[in-house]
Design a protein around this motif. Structure first.
Motif, PDB file in Angstrom:
ATOM      1  N   THR A   1       0.846  -1.185   0.000  1.00  0.00           N
ATOM      2  CA  THR A   1       0.000   0.000   0.000  1.00  0.00           C
ATOM      3  C   THR A   1       0.883   1.237   0.000  1.00  0.00           C
ATOM      4  OG1 THR A   1      -1.616  -1.216   1.338  1.00  0.00           O
ATOM      5  CG2 THR A   1      -1.905   1.160   1.179  1.00  0.00           C
ATOM      6  N   SER A   2       0.556   2.195  -0.858  1.00  0.00           N
ATOM      7  CA  SER A   2       1.309   3.442  -0.926  1.00  0.00           C
ATOM      8  C   SER A   2       0.462   4.585  -0.394  1.00  0.00           C
ATOM      9  CB  SER A   2       1.733   3.740  -2.364  1.00  0.00           C
ATOM     10  OG  SER A   2       2.626   2.754  -2.824  1.00  0.00           O
ATOM     11  N   TYR A   3       1.124   5.488   0.318  1.00  0.00           N
ATOM     12  CA  TYR A   3       0.451   6.638   0.915  1.00  0.00           C
ATOM     13  C   TYR A   3       1.146   7.924   0.522  1.00  0.00           C
ATOM     14  CZ  TYR A   3      -1.480   3.121   4.063  1.00  0.00           C
ATOM     15  OH  TYR A   3      -2.114   2.026   4.582  1.00  0.00           O
ATOM     16  N   GLN A   4       0.352   8.980   0.382  1.00  0.00           N
ATOM     17  CA  GLN A   4       0.867  10.329   0.203  1.00  0.00           C
ATOM     18  C   GLN A   4       0.115  11.228   1.168  1.00  0.00           C
ATOM     19  OE1 GLN A   4       0.389  11.115  -4.020  1.00  0.00           O
ATOM     20  NE2 GLN A   4       2.519  10.551  -4.351  1.00  0.00           N
ATOM     21  N   LYS A   5       0.811  12.218   1.710  1.00  0.00           N
ATOM     22  CA  LYS A   5       0.181  13.129   2.655  1.00  0.00           C
ATOM     23  C   LYS A   5      -0.717  14.119   1.921  1.00  0.00           C
ATOM     24  CE  LYS A   5       2.575  14.766   6.078  1.00  0.00           C
ATOM     25  NZ  LYS A   5       3.669  15.378   6.871  1.00  0.00           N
TER      26      LYS A   5
ATOM     27  N   SER B   1       8.507  -0.730   5.767  1.00  0.00           N
ATOM     28  CA  SER B   1       8.133   0.539   5.148  1.00  0.00           C
ATOM     29  C   SER B   1       9.318   1.096   4.377  1.00  0.00           C
ATOM     30  CB  SER B   1       7.672   1.543   6.216  1.00  0.00           C
ATOM     31  OG  SER B   1       8.637   1.674   7.228  1.00  0.00           O
TER      32      SER B   1
ATOM     33  N   LEU C   1      10.464   4.685   1.792  1.00  0.00           N
ATOM     34  CA  LEU C   1      10.133   6.036   1.377  1.00  0.00           C
ATOM     35  C   LEU C   1      10.744   6.304   0.008  1.00  0.00           C
ATOM     36  CD1 LEU C   1       8.781   8.632   2.459  1.00  0.00           C
ATOM     37  CD2 LEU C   1      11.007   9.297   3.341  1.00  0.00           C
ATOM     38  N   SER C   2       9.980   6.956  -0.856  1.00  0.00           N
ATOM     39  CA  SER C   2      10.499   7.302  -2.175  1.00  0.00           C
ATOM     40  C   SER C   2      11.641   8.313  -2.019  1.00  0.00           C
ATOM     41  CB  SER C   2       9.387   7.882  -3.053  1.00  0.00           C
ATOM     42  OG  SER C   2       8.929   9.109  -2.516  1.00  0.00           O
TER      43      SER C   2
ATOM     44  N   SER D   1      10.746  11.717  -0.833  1.00  0.00           N
ATOM     45  CA  SER D   1      10.035  11.733   0.466  1.00  0.00           C
ATOM     46  C   SER D   1       8.548  12.026   0.344  1.00  0.00           C
ATOM     47  CB  SER D   1      10.675  12.738   1.430  1.00  0.00           C
ATOM     48  OG  SER D   1      12.002  12.401   1.696  1.00  0.00           O
ATOM     49  N   MET D   2       7.975  11.843  -0.819  1.00  0.00           N
ATOM     50  CA  MET D   2       6.574  12.163  -1.031  1.00  0.00           C
ATOM     51  C   MET D   2       5.654  10.937  -0.953  1.00  0.00           C
ATOM     52  SD  MET D   2       6.608  15.404  -1.389  1.00  0.00           S
ATOM     53  CE  MET D   2       5.153  15.964  -2.202  1.00  0.00           C
ATOM     54  N   THR D   3       6.198   9.739  -1.155  1.00  0.00           N
ATOM     55  CA  THR D   3       5.383   8.528  -1.158  1.00  0.00           C
ATOM     56  C   THR D   3       5.956   7.507  -0.186  1.00  0.00           C
ATOM     57  OG1 THR D   3       4.829   8.880  -3.480  1.00  0.00           O
ATOM     58  CG2 THR D   3       4.408   6.690  -2.593  1.00  0.00           C
TER      59      THR D   3
ATOM     60  N   THR E   1       5.596   3.669   1.222  1.00  0.00           N
ATOM     61  CA  THR E   1       5.091   2.371   0.830  1.00  0.00           C
ATOM     62  C   THR E   1       5.220   1.408   2.006  1.00  0.00           C
ATOM     63  OG1 THR E   1       5.740   2.760  -1.459  1.00  0.00           O
ATOM     64  CG2 THR E   1       5.291   0.482  -0.833  1.00  0.00           C
TER      65      THR E   1
END
Length: 65
Positions: free
Chosen positions: A5-9, A46, A48-49, A52-54, A56
């Motif tokens: 699952t990927s998240y973005q703020k 976990s 981080l791209s 630092s925007m995505t 996973t």
């Protein structure tokens, strides 16, 4: 079983170092908690791209079959 699952703020802001440290601490505690039984209990990790925007989160669990 594997779930990614990927998240973005909201607002397009980058994840802070404190937020990333919290997740890394959780990953370590989770691994210690199920030491020896990780395949049965499931593991999380976990990443981080580079920008630092995505964020996973990967969850893996062994299932019979």
């Amino acid at each position: 079983m594997r779930s990614v699952t990927s998240y973005q703020k909201p607002g397009g802001t980058a994840f802070t170092q404190d937020e990333i440290q919290m997740l890394e601490d959780f990953d370590l505690l989770d691994a210690q908690r199920y030491s020896g039984y990780a395949a049965l209990a499931g593991t999380t990790s976990s990443s981080l791209s580079p920008d630092s925007m995505t964020l996973t989160i990967t969850y893996s669990k062994h299932t019979p079959g």
